[in-house]
Scaffold this active site. Structure first.
Site, short mmCIF file in Angstrom:
data_model
loop_
_atom_site.label_atom_id
_atom_site.label_comp_id
_atom_site.label_asym_id
_atom_site.label_seq_id
_atom_site.Cartn_x
_atom_site.Cartn_y
_atom_site.Cartn_z
N LYS A 67 -44.45 -33.05 -49.25
CA LYS A 67 -45.80 -32.63 -48.54
C LYS A 67 -46.55 -33.92 -48.15
O LYS A 67 -47.51 -34.08 -47.43
CB LYS A 67 -46.64 -31.64 -48.99
CG LYS A 67 -45.74 -30.06 -48.97
CD LYS A 67 -46.09 -29.35 -47.73
CE LYS A 67 -45.84 -28.15 -47.73
NZ LYS A 67 -44.84 -27.43 -48.59
N SER A 92 -50.24 -22.90 -50.28
CA SER A 92 -49.98 -22.41 -51.47
C SER A 92 -50.08 -23.61 -52.50
O SER A 92 -49.74 -23.01 -53.91
CB SER A 92 -48.52 -21.70 -51.59
OG SER A 92 -47.75 -22.75 -51.21
N TYR A 129 -57.73 -34.95 -57.19
CA TYR A 129 -57.75 -35.62 -56.10
C TYR A 129 -59.08 -36.00 -55.30
O TYR A 129 -59.01 -36.68 -54.37
CB TYR A 129 -56.60 -35.65 -55.04
CG TYR A 129 -55.18 -35.79 -55.74
CD1 TYR A 129 -54.83 -37.10 -56.16
CD2 TYR A 129 -54.37 -34.78 -55.95
CE1 TYR A 129 -53.74 -37.29 -56.77
CE2 TYR A 129 -53.04 -34.97 -56.50
CZ TYR A 129 -52.63 -36.49 -56.72
OH TYR A 129 -51.43 -36.27 -57.34
N ASP A 186 -21.48 -34.59 -43.89
CA ASP A 186 -20.89 -33.52 -43.27
C ASP A 186 -21.82 -32.39 -42.96
O ASP A 186 -22.02 -31.59 -42.27
CB ASP A 186 -19.47 -33.02 -43.95
CG ASP A 186 -18.69 -34.24 -44.09
OD1 ASP A 186 -18.23 -34.73 -43.02
OD2 ASP A 186 -18.07 -34.23 -45.17
N GLY A 193 -40.04 -22.90 -45.41
CA GLY A 193 -41.02 -21.84 -45.71
C GLY A 193 -41.58 -21.72 -44.20
O GLY A 193 -41.19 -20.91 -43.54
N LEU A 197 -40.27 -29.00 -43.05
CA LEU A 197 -39.41 -30.01 -43.59
C LEU A 197 -38.09 -29.68 -42.91
O LEU A 197 -37.43 -30.91 -42.51
CB LEU A 197 -39.11 -29.78 -45.20
CG LEU A 197 -38.21 -30.34 -45.78
CD1 LEU A 197 -38.74 -31.96 -46.07
CD2 LEU A 197 -37.90 -29.90 -47.27
N GLU A 218 -33.56 -20.32 -47.46
CA GLU A 218 -34.87 -19.32 -47.90
C GLU A 218 -34.52 -18.51 -48.92
O GLU A 218 -33.56 -18.09 -49.07
CB GLU A 218 -35.66 -19.04 -46.53
CG GLU A 218 -34.77 -18.02 -45.81
CD GLU A 218 -35.66 -17.72 -44.36
OE1 GLU A 218 -36.70 -18.06 -44.05
OE2 GLU A 218 -34.94 -16.87 -43.60
N GLY A 222 -37.33 -13.50 -48.74
CA GLY A 222 -38.20 -13.93 -47.32
C GLY A 222 -37.56 -14.36 -46.48
O GLY A 222 -37.74 -15.48 -46.29
N ASP A 224 -37.37 -14.56 -43.15
CA ASP A 224 -37.90 -14.40 -41.83
C ASP A 224 -37.16 -15.42 -40.89
O ASP A 224 -36.98 -15.27 -39.65
CB ASP A 224 -39.15 -14.37 -41.91
CG ASP A 224 -39.91 -15.60 -42.47
OD1 ASP A 224 -39.67 -16.20 -43.61
OD2 ASP A 224 -40.34 -16.61 -41.69
N SER A 318 -37.30 -30.20 -52.92
CA SER A 318 -38.36 -30.55 -52.13
C SER A 318 -39.56 -30.79 -52.93
O SER A 318 -40.66 -31.36 -52.48
CB SER A 318 -38.64 -29.32 -51.21
OG SER A 318 -38.68 -28.18 -51.86
C1 LIG Z 1 -44.09 -26.49 -48.57
C2 LIG Z 1 -42.80 -26.41 -49.35
C3 LIG Z 1 -41.59 -26.15 -48.88
C4 LIG Z 1 -41.56 -25.49 -47.66
O1 LIG Z 1 -41.76 -26.18 -46.47
P1 LIG Z 1 -42.08 -25.91 -45.10
O2 LIG Z 1 -42.28 -27.17 -44.30
O3 LIG Z 1 -43.19 -25.01 -44.79
O4 LIG Z 1 -40.86 -25.27 -44.63
C5 LIG Z 1 -40.39 -26.14 -49.70
N1 LIG Z 1 -40.58 -26.73 -50.89
C6 LIG Z 1 -41.78 -27.17 -51.55
C7 LIG Z 1 -41.68 -27.64 -53.01
C8 LIG Z 1 -42.96 -27.15 -50.70
O5 LIG Z 1 -43.96 -27.34 -51.34
#
Ligand SMILES: *Cc1c(COP(=O)(O)O)cnc(C)c1O
Length: 334
Positions: A67, A92, A129, A186, A193, A197, A218, A222, A224, A318
């Protein structure tokens, strides 16, 4: 479950969607600011699935998740007047920390709307921060509305966690770097979410690995995104209950879904149990702390051994922000 049209982008963005040029601009802005996180491999993981897996370790990114990329890119794109009045966001957690950190680096004041039940580590980090935190109840209140109200009353620029062109373009630099390091793949697994990303990653892949099958992942509770892809329009679900707290979003973004619909190969789901198994794997075998949401893509790759046998497969980890007590409870229980 209800089905509704894509919610209007709260930021008033409209017109042409983000492109690979936006991701490349973001990469230039982030150079020397974001970590170029390592791409890790594991013989054990490869043996497990019979494929060559390349893990992009965004759990080692500044603020502990990808992020930071989108947050910094979005704030760096603001003009002088906007920077002076400051920014507001809702999240979140990981986006909040990222915005707070990026705001601090760029000298821009930050206000963050956060759920009352956000992990303590994320609230503390945001405040650490220098961000101001305003709480809301995620099961009864709308964070978008509260963010919009603060934006109106205090003249703050709203930077949402995914539904924003500069945010998703920044997130795309994770995949850009991965593909620069590995060469064409490949397949690539990316969690979603709200889809920032994934959308940014799809743009990066369209340039660097046009034949790569990009799979969105996902939580089963959830799905969606999967429903939206099947239906061809944004589907809204009730706030899902899953350990993947970074993917509890009830709908994709108006700026992310069109890119995803056009370019994604498929969207698959994994269970919370599969996430826990992946967390254990990373801790035990690769000495990595990966948060539940951060394990979505890997869990899907681990489950796909039949499909990916013999292939070169990218996996974006992520994020790694998880309270140690929660981490221990999840990985310790049998
Ligand atoms: C925010 C987040 C996601 C989902 O990212 P999106 O851009 O909302 O799809 C996945 N993993 C982590 C660790 C995140 O902080």
């Amino acid at each position: 479950m209800s089905i509704s049209p894509a919610p209007a982008a709260a930021t008033g963005q409209s017109g042409a969607y983000a492109t690979i040029a936006d991701v490349e601009r973001a990469a230039a802005r982030l150079k020397g600011v974001a970590h170029r996180t390592p791409v890790l491999t594991s013989r054990t993981a490869n043996a497990l699935v019979g494929a060559s897996l390349y893990f992009k370790a965004e759990n080692l990114q500044r603020t502990g998740a990808f992020k930071f990329r989108g947050a910094y890119n979005a704030i760096a794109a603001l003009d002088e007047a906007q920077r002076k009045s400051g920014v507001v966001t809702y999240s979140s957690g990981n986006h909040a920390q990222a915005i707070a950190c990026a705001g601090g680096l760029l000298g821009v004041p930050v206000t963050v709307v956060m759920p009352q039940d956000a992990p303590a580590i994320k609230v503390a980090a945001t405040r650490g921060y220098g961000g101001e935190v305003v709480f809301y109840d995620r099961f009864s209140e709308s964070r978008e509305e509260i963010g919009q109200e603060l934006s109106d009353s205090r003249r703050l620029v709203l930077i949402p966690p995914y539904d924003h062109d500069d945010v998703l373009a920044g997130q795309g630099t994770a995949t850009l770097e991965l593909l620069e390091d590995t060469g064409p793949l490949d397949r690539l697994y990316v969690c979603l979410g709200g889809g920032g990303l994934l959308a940014g990653g799809l743009l990066a892949a369209s340039r660097l690995a046009p034949d790569c099958e990009v799979i969105g992942v996902e939580p089963e509770a959830g799905n969606d995104g999967q429903q939206s892809l099947r239906k061809g329009e944004v589907v809204t679900i009730a706030v899902p209950r899953t350990i993947a707290d970074g993917a509890m979003t009830p709908y994709l973004g108006a700026r992310t879904f069109p890119i995803i619909r056009e370019r994604v190969h498929d969207i698959v789901t994994v269970t919370d149990e599969e996430l826990v198994a992946a967390m254990r794997f990373f801790a035990q075998r690769m000495k990595l702390i990966v948060e539940p949401t951060g394990c979505l893509a890997a869990a899907a790759a681990f489950a796909a051994h039949d499909e990916i046998a013999g292939k070169r497969v990218g996996v974006v980890l992520s994020g790694g922000n998880v309270d140690l007590t929660r981490f221990a409870a999840l990985v310790g229980a049998d």
